[in-house]
Motif scaffolding. Structure first.
Motif, PDB file in Angstrom:
ATOM      1  N   MET A 273      37.197  43.032  80.936  1.00 25.01           N
ATOM      2  CA  MET A 273      36.958  42.890  79.527  1.00 25.01           C
ATOM      3  C   MET A 273      38.240  43.146  78.722  1.00 25.01           C
ATOM      4  O   MET A 273      38.527  42.408  77.777  1.00 25.01           O
ATOM      5  CB  MET A 273      35.861  43.848  79.085  1.00 25.01           C
ATOM      6  N   ILE A 274      39.011  44.154  79.082  1.00 27.53           N
ATOM      7  CA  ILE A 274      40.254  44.456  78.367  1.00 27.53           C
ATOM      8  C   ILE A 274      41.221  43.290  78.493  1.00 27.53           C
ATOM      9  O   ILE A 274      41.880  42.906  77.515  1.00 27.53           O
ATOM     10  CB  ILE A 274      40.883  45.768  78.892  1.00 27.53           C
ATOM     11  N   ALA A 275      41.300  42.692  79.670  1.00 25.04           N
ATOM     12  CA  ALA A 275      42.211  41.571  79.884  1.00 25.04           C
ATOM     13  C   ALA A 275      41.827  40.381  79.019  1.00 25.04           C
ATOM     14  O   ALA A 275      42.693  39.688  78.472  1.00 25.04           O
ATOM     15  CB  ALA A 275      42.234  41.175  81.357  1.00 25.04           C
ATOM     16  N   VAL A 276      40.553  40.137  78.863  1.00 22.89           N
ATOM     17  CA  VAL A 276      40.088  39.016  78.044  1.00 22.89           C
ATOM     18  C   VAL A 276      40.437  39.262  76.577  1.00 22.89           C
ATOM     19  O   VAL A 276      40.913  38.358  75.884  1.00 22.89           O
ATOM     20  CB  VAL A 276      38.569  38.793  78.225  1.00 22.89           C
ATOM     21  N   ILE A 277      40.236  40.480  76.102  1.00 20.02           N
ATOM     22  CA  ILE A 277      40.590  40.827  74.721  1.00 20.02           C
ATOM     23  C   ILE A 277      42.086  40.598  74.508  1.00 20.02           C
ATOM     24  O   ILE A 277      42.501  39.995  73.514  1.00 20.02           O
ATOM     25  CB  ILE A 277      40.220  42.291  74.415  1.00 20.02           C
ATOM     26  N   ALA A 278      42.898  41.068  75.447  1.00 21.05           N
ATOM     27  CA  ALA A 278      44.350  40.930  75.330  1.00 21.05           C
ATOM     28  C   ALA A 278      44.758  39.464  75.327  1.00 21.05           C
ATOM     29  O   ALA A 278      45.595  39.043  74.522  1.00 21.05           O
ATOM     30  CB  ALA A 278      45.040  41.673  76.473  1.00 21.05           C
ATOM     31  N   ARG A 279      44.174  38.670  76.201  1.00 21.60           N
ATOM     32  CA  ARG A 279      44.518  37.244  76.301  1.00 21.60           C
ATOM     33  C   ARG A 279      44.169  36.497  75.027  1.00 21.60           C
ATOM     34  O   ARG A 279      44.998  35.768  74.465  1.00 21.60           O
ATOM     35  CB  ARG A 279      43.811  36.621  77.502  1.00 21.60           C
ATOM     36  N   VAL A 280      42.952  36.672  74.550  1.00 20.59           N
ATOM     37  CA  VAL A 280      42.505  35.964  73.347  1.00 20.59           C
ATOM     38  C   VAL A 280      43.360  36.366  72.150  1.00 20.59           C
ATOM     39  O   VAL A 280      43.758  35.523  71.347  1.00 20.59           O
ATOM     40  CB  VAL A 280      41.004  36.240  73.088  1.00 20.59           C
TER      41      VAL A 280
END
Length: 110
Positions: free
Chosen positions: A1-8
């Motif tokens: 979830m953290i990686a998705v937030i960072a990517r977006v």
């Protein structure tokens, strides 16, 4: 979830084209699981350490874009997860060079 937030969040920064993943990320993309491509998340002493590998547009001010990515990603992750972000390491992996324009004095008017 953290990686998705960072990517977006990173992709929303002007000058960032995409995040660049590894070969494994590319294979995962084939099967439809690449939402965190180009982002590595590590939890160190209950703090988040992020590494993002970017592709940026040719001609942008790279230090300014990298700084903006760091600031925006830190803020988004801390606000959305409540976790403290220790570091956001940005690596500019590649540049997107614009395609060559029509040659001066070319065949367009002939």
């Amino acid at each position: 979830m953290i990686a998705v937030i960072a990517r977006v969040t990173a992709i929303k920064v002007k000058g960032v084209v995409d995040l660049v993943g590894t070969l494994v990320d590319g294979i995962a993309g084939i099967v439809g699981k690449n939402a965190d491509r180009g982002v590595h998340v590590e939890i160190v002493d209950n703090n988040v350490v992020l590494e993002l590998k970017l592709m940026v547009d040719y001609g942008v001010n790279i230090p300014r874009v990298a700084w903006q990515v760091q600031a925006d990603v830190r803020q988004a992750v801390e606000q959305m997860t409540g976790k403290s972000v220790k570091a956001v390491n940005v690596i500019v992996q590649s540049l997107r060079v614009p395609p060559p324009g029509p040659a001066a004095g070319g065949e367009a008017g002939e």
